[in-house]
Design an enzyme around this catalytic site. Structure first.
Site, PDB file in Angstrom:
ATOM      1  N   CYS A  34      14.586 -11.593  10.211  1.00  0.00           N
ATOM      2  CA  CYS A  34      13.749 -10.992  11.380  1.00  0.00           C
ATOM      3  C   CYS A  34      13.735  -9.467  11.542  1.00  0.00           C
ATOM      4  O   CYS A  34      14.919  -9.251  12.405  1.00  0.00           O
ATOM      5  CB  CYS A  34      13.912 -12.039  12.545  1.00  0.00           C
ATOM      6  SG  CYS A  34      13.071 -11.503  13.924  1.00  0.00           S
ATOM      7  N   CYS A  37      14.104  -8.870  15.386  1.00  0.00           N
ATOM      8  CA  CYS A  37      15.588  -9.389  15.812  1.00  0.00           C
ATOM      9  C   CYS A  37      16.513  -8.286  15.453  1.00  0.00           C
ATOM     10  O   CYS A  37      17.317  -8.059  16.482  1.00  0.00           O
ATOM     11  CB  CYS A  37      15.855 -10.620  15.275  1.00  0.00           C
ATOM     12  SG  CYS A  37      14.615 -12.147  15.278  1.00  0.00           S
TER      13      CYS A  37
END
Length: 112
Positions: A34, A37
């Site tokens: 991600c 993230c």
């Protein structure tokens, strides 16, 4: 990549690390793949340092731990969930700048 102030937790350690914590806990639900993230990682390191002694920051990898994200309705990542006294106080989904995350934390802790 993570600060020594940020602990990687698992489904197995969630109750002890989050629900039974004496301090409020900001849980970062994330995954290795991600990109948003990854963008949040340095901001979370700064938050962990700034709130040391007042708030605990932990990370839970949703790919390796399925039970906890399912239990708390994690549908998108990154998702930061603030817990206080064993209960969910608020959620913030998506990558956000530090001032917005700090505002989210402050407002959520004030209300609860």
């Amino acid at each position: 990549m993570s600060s020594e102030l940020i602990k990687d937790i698992t489904d197995a350690s969630f109750t002890l690390d989050v629900l039974e914590s004496e301090l409020p806990v900001l849980v970062d639900f994330w995954a290795q793949w991600c990109d948003p993230c990854k963008k949040m990682a340095p901001i979370l390191n700064e938050i962990a340092e700034a709130y040391k002694g007042k708030l605990t920051v932990v990370k839970l990898d949703v790919d390796e731990n399925h039970a906890t994200p399912a239990k708390f309705g994690v549908r998108g990542i990154p998702m930061m969930t603030l817990f206080k006294d064993g209960s969910v106080v608020a959620n913030q989904t998506g990558a956000v700048p530090r001032p917005q995350l700090e505002s989210f934390i402050e407002e959520s802790l004030k209300q609860n």
